[in-house]
Design a protein around this motif. Structure first.
Motif, PDB file in Angstrom:
ATOM      1  N   UNK A   1       2.328   2.711  72.339  1.00 25.76           N
ATOM      2  CA  UNK A   1       2.104   1.921  73.732  1.00 25.76           C
ATOM      3  C   UNK A   1       3.441   1.928  74.326  1.00 25.76           C
TER       4      UNK A   1
ATOM      5  N   UNK B   1       5.281   2.486  78.774  1.00 22.97           N
ATOM      6  CA  UNK B   1       5.243   2.445  80.253  1.00 22.97           C
ATOM      7  C   UNK B   1       5.680   3.660  80.831  1.00 22.97           C
TER       8      UNK B   1
ATOM      9  N   UNK C   1      11.352   7.790  89.193  1.00 24.74           N
ATOM     10  CA  UNK C   1      12.612   7.543  89.606  1.00 24.74           C
ATOM     11  C   UNK C   1      12.641   8.807  90.487  1.00 24.74           C
TER      12      UNK C   1
ATOM     13  N   UNK D   1      19.739   6.903  89.990  1.00 24.10           N
ATOM     14  CA  UNK D   1      18.290   6.880  90.234  1.00 24.10           C
ATOM     15  C   UNK D   1      17.708   5.496  90.895  1.00 24.10           C
TER      16      UNK D   1
ATOM     17  N   UNK E   1      13.892   3.172  91.241  1.00 20.30           N
ATOM     18  CA  UNK E   1      12.748   3.383  90.677  1.00 20.30           C
ATOM     19  C   UNK E   1      11.811   3.225  91.662  1.00 20.30           C
TER      20      UNK E   1
ATOM     21  N   UNK F   1       5.834   2.513  88.642  1.00 20.10           N
ATOM     22  CA  UNK F   1       5.672   2.209  86.834  1.00 20.10           C
ATOM     23  C   UNK F   1       4.403   1.991  86.676  1.00 20.10           C
TER      24      UNK F   1
ATOM     25  N   UNK G   1      12.444  12.371  88.834  1.00 18.94           N
ATOM     26  CA  UNK G   1      12.657  12.241  87.363  1.00 18.94           C
ATOM     27  C   UNK G   1      11.391  11.292  86.900  1.00 18.94           C
TER      28      UNK G   1
ATOM     29  N   UNK H   1       8.901   4.466  78.497  1.00 19.39           N
ATOM     30  CA  UNK H   1       9.756   3.437  77.734  1.00 19.39           C
ATOM     31  C   UNK H   1       8.637   2.920  76.682  1.00 19.39           C
TER      32      UNK H   1
ATOM     33  N   UNK I   1       8.148   0.466  73.421  1.00 21.03           N
ATOM     34  CA  UNK I   1       8.380  -1.247  73.179  1.00 21.03           C
ATOM     35  C   UNK I   1       9.628  -1.573  72.730  1.00 21.03           C
ATOM     36  N   UNK I   2      10.668  -0.446  72.364  1.00 18.61           N
ATOM     37  CA  UNK I   2      12.009  -0.658  72.353  1.00 18.61           C
ATOM     38  C   UNK I   2      12.437  -0.642  73.552  1.00 18.61           C
ATOM     39  N   UNK I   3      13.897  -0.411  73.797  1.00 19.36           N
ATOM     40  CA  UNK I   3      14.232  -0.801  75.259  1.00 19.36           C
ATOM     41  C   UNK I   3      15.003   0.394  76.018  1.00 19.36           C
ATOM     42  N   UNK I   4      14.803   1.634  75.489  1.00 20.00           N
ATOM     43  CA  UNK I   4      15.611   2.574  76.100  1.00 20.00           C
ATOM     44  C   UNK I   4      14.358   3.381  76.972  1.00 20.00           C
ATOM     45  N   UNK I   5      15.068   4.034  77.994  1.00 11.85           N
ATOM     46  CA  UNK I   5      14.325   4.771  78.855  1.00 11.85           C
ATOM     47  C   UNK I   5      14.385   6.439  78.376  1.00 11.85           C
TER      48      UNK I   5
ATOM     49  N   UNK J   1      13.991  10.077  79.822  1.00  7.98           N
ATOM     50  CA  UNK J   1      13.857  10.759  81.012  1.00  7.98           C
ATOM     51  C   UNK J   1      13.397  12.141  80.951  1.00  7.98           C
ATOM     52  N   UNK J   2      12.745  12.868  81.798  1.00  5.88           N
ATOM     53  CA  UNK J   2      12.655  14.404  81.984  1.00  5.88           C
ATOM     54  C   UNK J   2      13.948  14.860  82.560  1.00  5.88           C
TER      55      UNK J   2
ATOM     56  N   UNK K   1      23.648   5.087  80.415  1.00 10.84           N
ATOM     57  CA  UNK K   1      23.086   6.483  80.381  1.00 10.84           C
ATOM     58  C   UNK K   1      24.124   7.488  80.741  1.00 10.84           C
TER      59      UNK K   1
ATOM     60  N   UNK L   1      20.117   8.036  77.159  1.00 11.49           N
ATOM     61  CA  UNK L   1      20.383   6.656  76.838  1.00 11.49           C
ATOM     62  C   UNK L   1      21.509   6.738  75.799  1.00 11.49           C
TER      63      UNK L   1
ATOM     64  N   UNK M   1      20.383  -1.636  71.130  1.00 16.27           N
ATOM     65  CA  UNK M   1      19.748  -0.464  70.671  1.00 16.27           C
ATOM     66  C   UNK M   1      20.731   0.966  70.950  1.00 16.27           C
TER      67      UNK M   1
ATOM     68  N   UNK N   1       8.950  -5.783  73.576  1.00 13.38           N
ATOM     69  CA  UNK N   1       7.830  -5.270  74.202  1.00 13.38           C
ATOM     70  C   UNK N   1       7.546  -5.262  75.583  1.00 13.38           C
TER      71      UNK N   1
END
Lengths: 110, 118
Positions: free
Chosen positions: A30, A32, A36, A44, A46, A49, A88, A92, A94-98, A100-101, B35, B45, B56, B101
Motif C-alpha cells: 500500500x 501513495x 513534484x 521540488x 508537490x 498525490x 519527478x 511513499x 507505510x514507512x516514511x521515505x519518498x 523518487x524517479x 534528501x 532519502x 528511518x 501509515x
C-alpha cells in the motif's frame, strides 16, 4: 531494481500541447503516489498525490495510477512556457521515505 | 509563512572536511527529512527526524548524521567529505508524524543547499 523508474526525456513541446509523463514502480505494498515539479535551482514542489487507481484532476493536471500494471502518469493540458521544469514522480509506502524517479525535464516552447 | 528554509544556499568544501547544513521546517511541522539530489537524478532519502530522534534511515554511510532540536529545526552533518558527496541537499518538512501509515501530509521542500566538494 530501482523502486521507481521514470521515462528519462527530455521532452520539448509547443505551447498548448498535452504533456505526458510516465513512471513505473516496484513493490506493491500500500502506498501513495506523488508528482513534484522542480524548477532549476529550486526544491521540488508537490503538484498532486493519490493512493488509488484511476484519475485525479487538478486544473490542467491529471494524475493517473494503474496499480495492475504498476504504472503512474501525469498529463498536463494546454501546456504553458511556465510549465517548463523537471517533473519527478515519487511513491511513499507505510514507512516514511519518498522514493523518487530520476525526473523528466520538460520544455514548453512559446 | 516562510516555508522550509535551508542554510547556507551554497557551500564549497575540500575532500576530508566536515560540513553542517541547517533546516528550519515550515511552521506547524514537526518532522524533518533530508534528501541528497545528485545532478540529473531524483532525490535520495538520507534520514528522517521526529521528536528529536532518527526515525528511518536510507542507504547512506555513517558519515552522514543528523540532529533535530526541540524547536523542530534540524542539522545534517557529513564527515570526511568525498567528491561524490557533491550534490543538492534538500530538507523536507511535514506533520502528522504520530500516525504511522498516514501520508504524513504533503512534504514541503526547501530550496536546498548546493554542496561542492573539491
Amino acid at each position: 531494481q530501482k523502486e521507481v523508474e521514470q521515462d528519462p526525456g527530455p521532452l520539448s513541446v509547443p505551447e498548448g500541447a498535452i504533456v505526458s509523463l510516465n513512471c513505473t514502480y516496484s513493490n506493491s505494498a500500500f502506498q501513495y503516489f506523488m508528482w513534484y515539479r522542480q524548477y532549476s535551482r529550486k526544491g521540488p514542489e508537490l503538484l498532486m498525490y493519490t493512493y488509488s487507481s484511476g484519475n485525479k484532476e487538478d486544473g490542467r493536471f491529471t494524475a493517473q495510477v494503474d496499480k495492475s500494471s504498476k504504472y503512474i502518469s501525469l498529463f498536463i493540458r494546454d501546456s504553458q512556457p511556465s510549465d517548463s521544469a523537471t517533473y519527478l514522480c515519487a511513491k511513499k509506502r507505510n514507512d516514511y521515505k519518498l522514493s523518487f524517479g530520476a525526473g523528466t525535464t520538460v520544455t514548453v516552447r512559446a | 509563512d516562510a516555508g522550509v528554509t535551508q542554510s547556507p544556499t551554497h557551500l564549497i568544501k575540500t575532500r576530508g572536511q566536515q560540513v553542517t547544513l541547517r533546516c528550519s521546517p515550515k511552521s506547524g511541522h514537526d518532522t524533518v527529512s533530508w534528501y541528497q539530489q545528485a545532478l540529473g537524478q531524483g532525490p535520495q532519502f538520507i534520514f528522517q527526524y521526529y521528536e528529536e530522534e532518527e526515525r528511518q534511515r536510507g542507504n547512506f554511510p555513517d558519515r552522514f548524521s543528523g540532529h533535530q532540536f526541540p524547536n523542530y529545526s534540524s542539522e545534517l552533518n557529513v564527515n570526511a567529505l568525498l567528491l561524490g558527496d557533491s550534490a543538492l541537499y534538500l530538507c523536507a518538512s511535514s506533520s502528522g508524524g504520530r500516525r504511522e501509515g498516514h501520508l504524513n501530509t504533503e512534504a514541503f521542500f526547501g530550496q536546498g543547499t548546493r554542496l561542492t566538494v573539491v
